[in-house]
Motif scaffolding. Structure first.
Motif, PDB file in Angstrom:
ATOM      1  N   TYR A   1       0.864  -1.190   0.000  1.00  0.00           N
ATOM      2  CA  TYR A   1       0.000   0.000   0.000  1.00  0.00           C
ATOM      3  C   TYR A   1       0.897   1.235   0.000  1.00  0.00           C
ATOM      4  N   ALA A   2       0.638   2.198  -0.918  1.00  0.00           N
ATOM      5  CA  ALA A   2       1.489   3.382  -1.048  1.00  0.00           C
ATOM      6  C   ALA A   2       0.646   4.653  -1.088  1.00  0.00           C
ATOM      7  N   ASP A   3       1.175   5.716  -0.474  1.00  0.00           N
ATOM      8  CA  ASP A   3       0.490   7.010  -0.470  1.00  0.00           C
ATOM      9  C   ASP A   3       1.523   8.095  -0.749  1.00  0.00           C
ATOM     10  N   LEU A   4       1.174   8.972  -1.731  1.00  0.00           N
ATOM     11  CA  LEU A   4       2.087  10.060  -2.084  1.00  0.00           C
ATOM     12  C   LEU A   4       2.163  11.061  -0.940  1.00  0.00           C
ATOM     13  N   ASP A   5       3.386  11.492  -0.622  1.00  0.00           N
ATOM     14  CA  ASP A   5       3.557  12.555   0.372  1.00  0.00           C
ATOM     15  C   ASP A   5       3.535  13.923  -0.331  1.00  0.00           C
ATOM     16  N   ASP A   6       2.885  14.872   0.276  1.00  0.00           N
ATOM     17  CA  ASP A   6       2.948  16.272  -0.154  1.00  0.00           C
ATOM     18  C   ASP A   6       2.352  16.523  -1.537  1.00  0.00           C
ATOM     19  N   LEU A   7       1.302  15.753  -1.937  1.00  0.00           N
ATOM     20  CA  LEU A   7       0.676  16.019  -3.229  1.00  0.00           C
ATOM     21  C   LEU A   7       0.016  17.402  -3.235  1.00  0.00           C
ATOM     22  N   LYS A   8      -0.595  17.797  -2.124  1.00  0.00           N
ATOM     23  CA  LYS A   8      -1.262  19.096  -2.027  1.00  0.00           C
ATOM     24  C   LYS A   8      -0.229  20.221  -2.150  1.00  0.00           C
ATOM     25  N   VAL A   9       0.944  20.015  -1.551  1.00  0.00           N
ATOM     26  CA  VAL A   9       2.001  21.048  -1.631  1.00  0.00           C
ATOM     27  C   VAL A   9       2.425  21.243  -3.082  1.00  0.00           C
ATOM     28  N   ILE A  10       2.536  20.145  -3.827  1.00  0.00           N
ATOM     29  CA  ILE A  10       2.932  20.233  -5.237  1.00  0.00           C
ATOM     30  C   ILE A  10       1.836  20.916  -6.047  1.00  0.00           C
TER      31      ILE A  10
ATOM     32  N   TYR B   1      11.552  18.879  -7.219  1.00  0.00           N
ATOM     33  CA  TYR B   1      11.100  18.296  -5.947  1.00  0.00           C
ATOM     34  C   TYR B   1      11.320  16.780  -6.018  1.00  0.00           C
ATOM     35  N   ARG B   2      11.420  16.172  -4.840  1.00  0.00           N
ATOM     36  CA  ARG B   2      11.619  14.718  -4.768  1.00  0.00           C
ATOM     37  C   ARG B   2      10.269  14.011  -4.653  1.00  0.00           C
ATOM     38  N   LEU B   3      10.185  12.868  -5.272  1.00  0.00           N
ATOM     39  CA  LEU B   3       9.015  12.001  -5.133  1.00  0.00           C
ATOM     40  C   LEU B   3       9.143  11.263  -3.808  1.00  0.00           C
ATOM     41  N   SER B   4       8.180  11.518  -2.907  1.00  0.00           N
ATOM     42  CA  SER B   4       8.211  10.890  -1.580  1.00  0.00           C
ATOM     43  C   SER B   4       6.950  10.042  -1.406  1.00  0.00           C
ATOM     44  N   ILE B   5       7.140   8.808  -0.967  1.00  0.00           N
ATOM     45  CA  ILE B   5       6.011   7.875  -0.860  1.00  0.00           C
ATOM     46  C   ILE B   5       6.068   7.173   0.492  1.00  0.00           C
ATOM     47  N   SER B   6       4.946   7.109   1.184  1.00  0.00           N
ATOM     48  CA  SER B   6       4.831   6.335   2.422  1.00  0.00           C
ATOM     49  C   SER B   6       4.206   4.981   2.075  1.00  0.00           C
TER      50      SER B   6
ATOM     51  N   ASP C   1      -4.246   9.905  -4.316  1.00  0.00           N
ATOM     52  CA  ASP C   1      -2.792   9.748  -4.176  1.00  0.00           C
ATOM     53  C   ASP C   1      -2.436   8.382  -3.543  1.00  0.00           C
ATOM     54  N   GLU C   2      -3.354   7.423  -3.646  1.00  0.00           N
ATOM     55  CA  GLU C   2      -3.157   6.106  -3.025  1.00  0.00           C
ATOM     56  C   GLU C   2      -3.022   5.018  -4.098  1.00  0.00           C
ATOM     57  N   PHE C   3      -2.038   4.133  -3.899  1.00  0.00           N
ATOM     58  CA  PHE C   3      -1.761   3.022  -4.820  1.00  0.00           C
ATOM     59  C   PHE C   3      -1.650   1.712  -4.025  1.00  0.00           C
ATOM     60  N   THR C   4      -1.885   0.615  -4.717  1.00  0.00           N
ATOM     61  CA  THR C   4      -1.715  -0.689  -4.061  1.00  0.00           C
ATOM     62  C   THR C   4      -1.221  -1.714  -5.091  1.00  0.00           C
ATOM     63  N   VAL C   5      -0.510  -2.714  -4.574  1.00  0.00           N
ATOM     64  CA  VAL C   5       0.049  -3.779  -5.426  1.00  0.00           C
ATOM     65  C   VAL C   5      -0.243  -5.131  -4.755  1.00  0.00           C
ATOM     66  N   PHE C   6      -0.744  -6.075  -5.541  1.00  0.00           N
ATOM     67  CA  PHE C   6      -0.972  -7.452  -5.064  1.00  0.00           C
ATOM     68  C   PHE C   6       0.025  -8.369  -5.793  1.00  0.00           C
ATOM     69  N   SER C   7       0.831  -9.110  -5.020  1.00  0.00           N
ATOM     70  CA  SER C   7       1.886  -9.920  -5.636  1.00  0.00           C
ATOM     71  C   SER C   7       1.944 -11.314  -4.996  1.00  0.00           C
ATOM     72  N   ILE C   8       1.870 -12.368  -5.860  1.00  0.00           N
ATOM     73  CA  ILE C   8       2.100 -13.736  -5.388  1.00  0.00           C
ATOM     74  C   ILE C   8       3.599 -13.962  -5.313  1.00  0.00           C
ATOM     75  N   GLN C   9       4.087 -14.416  -4.161  1.00  0.00           N
ATOM     76  CA  GLN C   9       5.522 -14.573  -3.940  1.00  0.00           C
ATOM     77  C   GLN C   9       6.023 -15.954  -4.361  1.00  0.00           C
ATOM     78  N   THR C  10       7.211 -15.989  -4.962  1.00  0.00           N
ATOM     79  CA  THR C  10       7.857 -17.265  -5.323  1.00  0.00           C
ATOM     80  C   THR C  10       9.014 -17.576  -4.373  1.00  0.00           C
ATOM     81  N   THR C  11       9.411 -16.589  -3.567  1.00  0.00           N
ATOM     82  CA  THR C  11      10.460 -16.807  -2.568  1.00  0.00           C
ATOM     83  C   THR C  11      10.000 -16.210  -1.248  1.00  0.00           C
ATOM     84  N   ASP C  12      10.622 -16.637  -0.168  1.00  0.00           N
ATOM     85  CA  ASP C  12      10.264 -16.125   1.160  1.00  0.00           C
ATOM     86  C   ASP C  12      10.991 -14.798   1.392  1.00  0.00           C
ATOM     87  N   THR C  13      10.419 -13.721   0.839  1.00  0.00           N
ATOM     88  CA  THR C  13      11.035 -12.401   0.944  1.00  0.00           C
ATOM     89  C   THR C  13      10.454 -11.666   2.142  1.00  0.00           C
TER      90      THR C  13
END
Length: 565
Positions: A441-450, A522-527, A486-498
């Motif tokens: 789960y990812a959320d952009l930091d400071d999108l409003k500031v940009i 400006y830098r791209l910052s993501i939580s 400003d919210e993103f998500t990724v679903f991933s099936i794992q092949t190794t124990d990461t």
């Protein structure tokens, strides 16, 4: 010169038969001198009166040296007594044949075959002895005796049961009282030699194996084969059955005829049980492999197929003979062939990997498959074990989704609705394959500031850059979506124990690299928040999103605290 024969009672006769014929003396003398045997003529005291050329050669003395010696001086000390006993026999019976050792002039001794007899000549009694060196014969006899002793010892102590019986009519039905066997043989059956001698081969054999055994024996005795080997069952004294491996051959007499049958027997019961257990285990494994709903395969590091299940034959349309020895790359074409090649190489290098590719069937039809490969090492050799799942339904759903308003217009990623639809299906697949899953789960930091500082167009560019970064960070088979402003998500099936820490570290490194290349003011910052799906705690997609969202906000707060400090 005439002579007279001495009889057993010490008397002698002088008749025409004992007198040398006229003109024969030179003939006899020539025979004496050049005989192949050493000939000595001694008086009754043992003094040598004459000796031929061969006698001189045998002992290494000249004739003159021999004539000056007594015959007893030519024997080693340990043979003098034997020579004396032979002399007594000569005097008592008139002649004797015996074996005794002689000693040469150089001190070496040799065994000799001696034939001696008394005769009278010139008014005296003499002993004529013919001496033949039997060193080669004795060596051969000793070797034969040694060989026979070794055979007897081997026969007696052999861990293999051995039985020898003469060729007779119906030999398998005849009692073993006429057979020669070692103790190992009758001990295998729990009988004493006396007990087993009252039985026949048929009595100690399992009845179901007798017909085949009898047929092979008859073929051997009729000359159709020289020997035979077979596994057959035997019955011990207590009725217990055991498996034996027999090797059977014929022994021939001096005329080349079959005279005896020799059988060696080894108890192979444990080996047989182990083999049967191995076969049962193999059959069980094959049964499991063939019951899999997906295709299963195994190939070597050259990509040659070694093992596969029936599903692979049924789906591909190829027979087992057609698949055998073929390369895995023969079942793919175009870009898919390269993708599979790269994935196979990754499996052999790293241990595991996955790939999506179209499987080309025998009828040239293509079916999309999701392949998982794992490296395994067996007896020092490396192989790839893998499964393939038909993802035609998923691909069709993806096509359908593209026709619906389930994708994000700004980034081209899936929207929330598209994500939920595909992620639920992938979660079912992961459960069935018992694979781990991560939800990112990812959320952009400071999108409003940009937006406030650079305008909404730049804010949109920031969102699109985030989408592009996530696409570079994750695999093509992973489901990436924008589920909010400003919210993103990724679903991933794992092949190794990461681990989560490993994923977070990789994320930070690649985000820094991404920012260096952007050339933005400006830098791209993501939580981010990352959760693992665990089989022992089967959460839904919504529950996983809630957990990941909480972890994302914890990450954002920790960054804000560091900024304030």
């Amino acid at each position: 010169m005439g002579n007279e024969k001495i009889t057993k009672d010490g008397k002698h006769t002088a008749d025409a038969e004992t007198a040398w014929p006229s003109g024969a003396e030179s003939l006899y003398k020539n025979a004496f001198l050049h005989s192949n045997d050493g000939i000595f003529i001694c008086d009754i005291e043992g003094n040598i009166a004459d000796a031929n050329q061969k006698a001189s050669h045998l002992l290494g003395y000249t004739r003159e040296e021999l004539l000056a010696r007594n015959i007893s001086s030519l024997h080693p000390e340990d043979s003098i007594e034997l020579a004396g006993s032979a002399l007594k026999s000569i005097f008592s019976s008139g002649s004797a044949n015996f074996v005794v050792s002689f000693r040469k002039k150089d001190g070496t001794a040799f065994p000799a075959d001696v034939s001696s007899s008394l005769f009278r000549a010139d008014g005296g009694i003499f002993i004529q002895s013919a001496v033949r060196d039997i060193t080669p014969r004795r060596a051969a006899e000793n070797k034969l005796m040694e060989s026979e002793l070794m055979f007897r010892e081997f026969f007696k102590r052999s861990p293999t049961g051995i039985i020898i019986y003469p060729v007779t009519k119906e030999p398998l039905e005849r009692k073993l009282d006429f057979a020669i066997m070692n103790s190992t043989f009758h001990n295998l059956f729990g009988y004493t030699k006396e007990e087993i001698s009252k039985l026949s081969v048929s009595d100690i054999s399992h009845p179901d194996d007798m017909e085949h055994n009898s047929a092979l024996l008859n073929e051997m005795l009729s000359g159709m084969r020289d020997n035979y080997q077979m596994e057959k069952r035997y019955v011990r004294k207590g009725g217990e059955t055991f498996w034996g491996l027999i090797n059977v051959t014929t022994l021939r007499d001096a005329f080349g005829r079959n005279s005896h049958v020799m059988t060696t027997l080894i108890d192979i019961t444990q080996r047989k049980k182990a083999k049967e257990a191995l076969i049962a285990e193999r059959n069980f494994s094959i049964s499991i492999i063939n019951s899999l709903p997906d295709i299963f395969y195994c190939f070597d590091d050259a990509g040659k197929f070694l093992l596969w299940n029936e599903n692979f034959e049924r789906i591909s349309g190829y027979s087992a003979d057609e698949i055998s020895g073929r390369s895995v790359f023969d079942f793919f074409s175009g870009k898919d062939k390269k993708a599979v090649y790269d994935t196979v190489r990754e499996v052999f290098e790293r241990g595991k990997s996955t790939v999506e590719a179209n499987l080309v069937l025998k009828n040239e039809r293509k079916i999309p498959y999701f392949f998982i490969g794992q490296r395994t090492d067996i007896d020092g050799k490396t192989y790839l074990l893998g499964t393939g799942m038909d993802i035609s339904e998923r691909k069709k759903m993806e096509e359908d989704l593209r026709g619906l308003s389930l994708s994000d217009e700004l980034t081209g990623l899936y929207n929330r609705r598209g994500f939920m639809t595909l992620a639920e299906q992938e979660l079912r697949i992961a459960r069935r394959m018992k694979r781990g899953v991560i939800l990112f789960y990812a959320d952009l930091d400071d999108l409003k500031v940009i937006n406030d500082g650079f305008g909404h167009v730049e804010g949109d560019n920031m969102i699109k850059d985030t989408a592009r970064f996530l696409q570079e960070l994750f695999r093509e088979s992973d489901i990436i979506a924008r589920i909010g402003g400003d919210e993103f998500t990724v679903f991933s099936i794992q092949t190794t124990d990461t681990s989560v820490d490993t994923i977070r570290s990789r994320f930070d490194i690649q985000l820094d690299d991404f920012n260096r290349k952007r050339e933005k003011p400006y830098r791209l910052s993501i939580s981010i928040g990352i959760v693992h799906y665990r089989e022992d705690c089967p959460d839904t997609i919504e529950e996983l999103l809630t957990q990941a969202d909480k972890l994302m906000y914890d990450h954002k707060k920790s960054k804000n605290k560091r900024t304030r400090k």
